[in-house]
Design an enzyme around this catalytic site. Structure first.
Site, PDB file in Angstrom:
ATOM      1  N   GLY A  11       0.917  -1.009   0.091  1.00 33.16           N
ATOM      2  CA  GLY A  11      -0.203   0.030  -0.112  1.00 33.16           C
ATOM      3  C   GLY A  11       0.787   1.298  -0.014  1.00 33.16           C
ATOM      4  N   ASN A  13       1.783   2.985  -2.809  1.00 41.88           N
ATOM      5  CA  ASN A  13       0.855   3.931  -3.698  1.00 41.88           C
ATOM      6  C   ASN A  13      -0.295   4.725  -3.069  1.00 41.88           C
ATOM      7  OD1 ASN A  13       2.474   4.409  -6.413  1.00 41.88           O
ATOM      8  ND2 ASN A  13       2.691   2.239  -6.155  1.00 41.88           N
ATOM      9  N   LEU A  92      -8.886  -8.244 -13.911  1.00 40.27           N
ATOM     10  CA  LEU A  92     -10.072  -7.987 -13.936  1.00 40.27           C
ATOM     11  C   LEU A  92     -11.012  -8.554 -14.996  1.00 40.27           C
ATOM     12  CD1 LEU A  92      -9.366  -4.568 -12.283  1.00 40.27           C
ATOM     13  CD2 LEU A  92     -10.833  -6.361 -11.023  1.00 40.27           C
ATOM     14  N   HIS A 108       1.580   1.054 -13.309  1.00 42.01           N
ATOM     15  CA  HIS A 108       2.212  -0.022 -13.485  1.00 42.01           C
ATOM     16  C   HIS A 108       3.960   0.163 -13.284  1.00 42.01           C
ATOM     17  CE1 HIS A 108       3.369  -3.947 -15.565  1.00 42.01           C
ATOM     18  NE2 HIS A 108       3.922  -3.228 -16.235  1.00 42.01           N
ATOM     19  N   THR A 140      -8.177  -1.116 -19.384  1.00 38.55           N
ATOM     20  CA  THR A 140      -9.012  -1.457 -20.411  1.00 38.55           C
ATOM     21  C   THR A 140      -8.909  -3.153 -20.190  1.00 38.55           C
ATOM     22  OG1 THR A 140      -7.016  -1.684 -21.978  1.00 38.55           O
ATOM     23  CG2 THR A 140      -8.673   0.137 -21.969  1.00 38.55           C
ATOM     24  N   ASP A 144      -2.555  -4.287 -18.367  1.00 40.68           N
ATOM     25  CA  ASP A 144      -1.695  -3.289 -18.952  1.00 40.68           C
ATOM     26  C   ASP A 144      -1.636  -2.629 -20.221  1.00 40.68           C
ATOM     27  OD1 ASP A 144      -0.681  -3.915 -16.300  1.00 40.68           O
ATOM     28  OD2 ASP A 144       0.522  -5.405 -16.650  1.00 40.68           O
TER      29      ASP A 144
HETATM   30  C1  GAR Z   1       3.794  -1.015  -7.396  1.00 39.87           C
HETATM   31  O1  GAR Z   1       5.229  -1.043  -7.728  1.00 39.87           O
HETATM   32  C2  GAR Z   1       2.742  -1.065  -8.413  1.00 39.87           C
HETATM   33  O2  GAR Z   1       3.534  -0.479  -9.848  1.00 39.87           O
HETATM   34  C3  GAR Z   1       2.710  -2.724  -8.828  1.00 39.87           C
HETATM   35  O3  GAR Z   1       2.690  -3.053  -7.522  1.00 39.87           O
HETATM   36  C4  GAR Z   1       3.491  -2.367  -6.693  1.00 39.87           C
HETATM   37  C5  GAR Z   1       2.440  -2.043  -5.454  1.00 39.87           C
HETATM   38  O4  GAR Z   1       3.099  -1.345  -4.493  1.00 39.87           O
HETATM   39  N1  GAR Z   1       1.627  -2.778  -9.476  1.00 39.87           N
HETATM   40  C6  GAR Z   1       1.671  -3.901 -10.613  1.00 39.87           C
HETATM   41  O5  GAR Z   1       2.637  -4.524 -11.069  1.00 39.87           O
HETATM   42  C7  GAR Z   1       0.385  -4.085 -11.421  1.00 39.87           C
HETATM   43  N2  GAR Z   1       0.563  -4.404 -12.510  1.00 39.87           N
HETATM   44  P1  GAR Z   1       2.681  -0.767  -2.983  1.00 39.87           P
HETATM   45  O6  GAR Z   1       1.398  -1.866  -2.661  1.00 39.87           O
HETATM   46  O7  GAR Z   1       3.456  -0.385  -2.104  1.00 39.87           O
HETATM   47  O8  GAR Z   1       1.858   0.499  -4.016  1.00 39.87           O
END
Ligand code: GAR
Length: 220
Positions: A11, A13, A92, A108, A140, A144
């Site tokens: 979490g 982000n 999804l 991503h 979409t 990705d």
């Molecule tokens: C992030 O690096 C995000 O870009 C990636 O998962 C991580 C989550 O980190 N998402 C993907 O790979 C989706 N395709 P977080 O839980 O610390 O935000």
């Protein structure tokens, strides 16, 4: 703008969004954080920020379609304008994605369309690219692949490991995700008929800005 954030784990982000000034600067309201995993560390962070949390375990559902339907029902109960995938590690269904067309965004960890899917940092190092980065895009049905809203590029260093590169990219994820949410709240983001994004914003872009990698002194 009412926003629901979906997470699966750490979490960070989500934290960057909750700790941004979006609530005061752009009237963004984070109305709920939903995790598909009960042990997602991000749930504690959200609660500490006073944001309601919910857990909807995908394992409790017989198939992808029924989980997505239940998830959409929870999201819609919060009357979300925008849904944010912040490390939500689920593919999804098309029905779900269409329901939130142009209202569902994802971050991503790669410069799409390069390196969709998993293990992006290890794959970038193996490919020998000199720039890597992250992308915020509309979701979409194809994984990705949706309209790109913003990207940040970072150099790939000679001694990078997937972990060191991931950390450098993640710092930029934390910058561009709140930026994009602010643009959405201000109505600056439009998807063109051809599936690309036009930004209607009152600031100019430096057309000569470039991140050059490697940036070692050259003979010229
Ligand atoms: C992030 O690096 C995000 O870009 C990636 O998962 C991580 C989550 O980190 N998402 C993907 O790979 C989706 N395709 P977080 O839980 O610390 O935000």
């Amino acid at each position: 703008m009412r926003v629901v954030i979906l997470i699966s784990g750490r979490g960070s982000n989500m934290r960057a969004l909750l700790e941004s000034d979006l609530a005061s600067s752009a009237s963004v309201e984070f109305v709920c954080v939903i995790s598909n995993k009960a042990d997602a560390a991000g749930l504690q962070i959200a609660a500490a920020h006073g944001v309601p949390t919910e857990v909807l375990e995908h394992r409790a559902f017989p198939d992808r379609a029924s989980f997505d339907m239940a998830l959409a029902a929870r999201i819609d109960a919060y009357q979300a304008d925008v849904v944010i995938l912040a490390g939500f590690m689920r593919v999804l269904t098309e029905v779900f994605v269409r329901h939130y067309e142009n209202r569902l965004i994802n971050v991503h960890p790669a410069l799409l369309p390069a390196f969709p899917g998993l293990d992006t940092h290890a794959r970038a190092i193996a490919a020998g690219v000199k720039l890597h980065g992250c992308t915020v895009h509309f979701v979409t049905p194809e994984v990705d692949a949706g309209p790109i809203i913003a990207q940040a590029a970072v150099p790939v260093l000679a001694d990078d490991t997937p972990q060191s590169l991931a950390a450098r990219v993640l710092r930029q994820e934390h910058r561009i995700f709140p930026l994009v949410v602010g643009w959405l709240a201000r109505g600056w983001v439009k998807v063109r008929a051809n599936g690309t994004v036009a930004l209607i914003q009152d600031r100019s872009i430096d057309a000569d800005a470039a991140l050059i990698s490697p940036s070692a002194p050259s003979a010229n």
